[in-house]
Design a protein around this motif. Structure first.
Motif, PDB file in Angstrom:
ATOM      1  N   TYR A 101      -0.532  -4.666   6.041  1.00 35.44           N
ATOM      2  CA  TYR A 101      -0.098  -4.342   4.682  1.00 35.44           C
ATOM      3  C   TYR A 101       1.399  -4.048   4.580  1.00 35.44           C
ATOM      4  N   ASN A 102       2.153  -4.340   5.647  1.00 31.18           N
ATOM      5  CA  ASN A 102       3.611  -4.157   5.654  1.00 31.18           C
ATOM      6  C   ASN A 102       4.039  -2.776   5.179  1.00 31.18           C
ATOM      7  N   GLY A 103       3.305  -1.750   5.597  1.00 26.07           N
ATOM      8  CA  GLY A 103       3.665  -0.369   5.279  1.00 26.07           C
ATOM      9  C   GLY A 103       3.271   0.086   3.892  1.00 26.07           C
ATOM     10  N   ASN A 104       2.549  -0.737   3.166  1.00 27.25           N
ATOM     11  CA  ASN A 104       2.187  -0.427   1.775  1.00 27.25           C
ATOM     12  C   ASN A 104       0.670  -0.567   1.609  1.00 27.25           C
ATOM     13  N   MET A 105      -0.060   0.515   1.860  1.00 29.26           N
ATOM     14  CA  MET A 105      -1.525   0.470   1.880  1.00 29.26           C
ATOM     15  C   MET A 105      -2.092   1.474   0.894  1.00 29.26           C
ATOM     16  N   VAL A 108      -3.031   8.456   5.207  1.00 28.24           N
ATOM     17  CA  VAL A 108      -2.367   7.218   5.618  1.00 28.24           C
ATOM     18  C   VAL A 108      -1.864   6.396   4.431  1.00 28.24           C
ATOM     19  N   LYS A 109      -2.504   6.509   3.322  1.00 26.93           N
ATOM     20  CA  LYS A 109      -2.151   5.658   2.169  1.00 26.93           C
ATOM     21  C   LYS A 109      -0.699   5.851   1.750  1.00 26.93           C
ATOM     22  N   THR A 110      -0.165   4.829   1.134  1.00 26.75           N
ATOM     23  CA  THR A 110       1.175   4.900   0.568  1.00 26.75           C
ATOM     24  C   THR A 110       1.066   5.680  -0.734  1.00 26.75           C
ATOM     25  N   LYS A 111       2.007   6.578  -0.986  1.00 29.25           N
ATOM     26  CA  LYS A 111       1.924   7.433  -2.174  1.00 29.25           C
ATOM     27  C   LYS A 111       1.827   6.624  -3.466  1.00 29.25           C
ATOM     28  N   ASN A 112       2.703   5.670  -3.656  1.00 27.88           N
ATOM     29  CA  ASN A 112       2.684   4.819  -4.842  1.00 27.88           C
ATOM     30  C   ASN A 112       2.657   3.367  -4.406  1.00 27.88           C
ATOM     31  N   PRO A 113       1.462   2.868  -4.005  1.00 25.45           N
ATOM     32  CA  PRO A 113       1.398   1.496  -3.493  1.00 25.45           C
ATOM     33  C   PRO A 113       1.820   0.483  -4.560  1.00 25.45           C
ATOM     34  N   LYS A 114       2.522  -0.537  -4.105  1.00 23.16           N
ATOM     35  CA  LYS A 114       2.902  -1.632  -5.009  1.00 23.16           C
ATOM     36  C   LYS A 114       1.704  -2.531  -5.183  1.00 23.16           C
ATOM     37  N   SER A 115       1.388  -2.874  -6.384  1.00 18.35           N
ATOM     38  CA  SER A 115       0.210  -3.712  -6.643  1.00 18.35           C
ATOM     39  C   SER A 115       0.443  -5.135  -6.326  1.00 18.35           C
TER      40      SER A 115
END
Length: 162
Positions: free
Chosen positions: A65-69, A155-162
């Motif tokens: 996910y290239n750091g965006n999960m 682990v999740k990204t705080k504000n994941p890009k959609s």
């Protein structure tokens, strides 16, 4: 299957860790003189289990996910990991109670019946390889899903890009 290579690898790592944990339990007497405290000691495996799930999800986040999960993506990855752990669980149980600690079940039956915690018939029903294989699968799935959802929050990204 190629999409799940990270989860498969970490399921093997988890299985090896559980075998090592069983070896530690045996070394410190949890399968012999301290068999009555073994269930409580086993709960401590939750610490390395959570760490393994965390490392697996972090790897998935970085490599796939290239750091965006998102939380959902992390949770799904953790659930897939849990499924693979559950598939490997009977093999781990067999190795633990056949190779590492073949005397565990007779000693557990004796301990629980001598202490009058359960009847001999109930102890025989509880402490055998088939029961532990089933227990391993159900615990892998239930605790794995819960652990996945909780670790995904970290682990999740705080504000994941959609």
């Amino acid at each position: 299957m190629k999409n799940y290579i990270i989860e498969i690898r970490w399921a093997f790592i988890f299985t090896v860790a559980s075998l090592l944990w069983a070896g530690i339990e045996k070394l410190v007497g949890m399968h012999d003189s301290n068999i009555g405290t073994q269930p409580v000691f086993s709960l401590l495996f939750g610490i390395p289990a959570i760490a393994i799930y965390g490392l697996a999800l972090l790897e998935k986040k970085q490599k796939v996910y290239n750091g965006n999960m998102s939380w959902k993506e992390a949770t799904v990855s953790g659930i897939v990991l849990s499924l693979f752990v559950a598939v490997l669980s009977p093999i781990a149980q067999w190795a633990i109670y056949t190779l590492i600690s073949p005397e565990f079940f007779p000693k557990a039956i004796q301990f629980y019946t001598d202490k009058k915690i359960v009847t001999e018939a109930r102890a025989i029903e509880m402490f055998n390889i088939q029961a532990y294989m089933k227990k391993g699968i159900t615990e892998s799935l239930s605790m794995g899903v819960i652990t996945s959802a909780l670790v995904a929050l970290i682990v999740k990204t705080k504000n994941p890009k959609s």
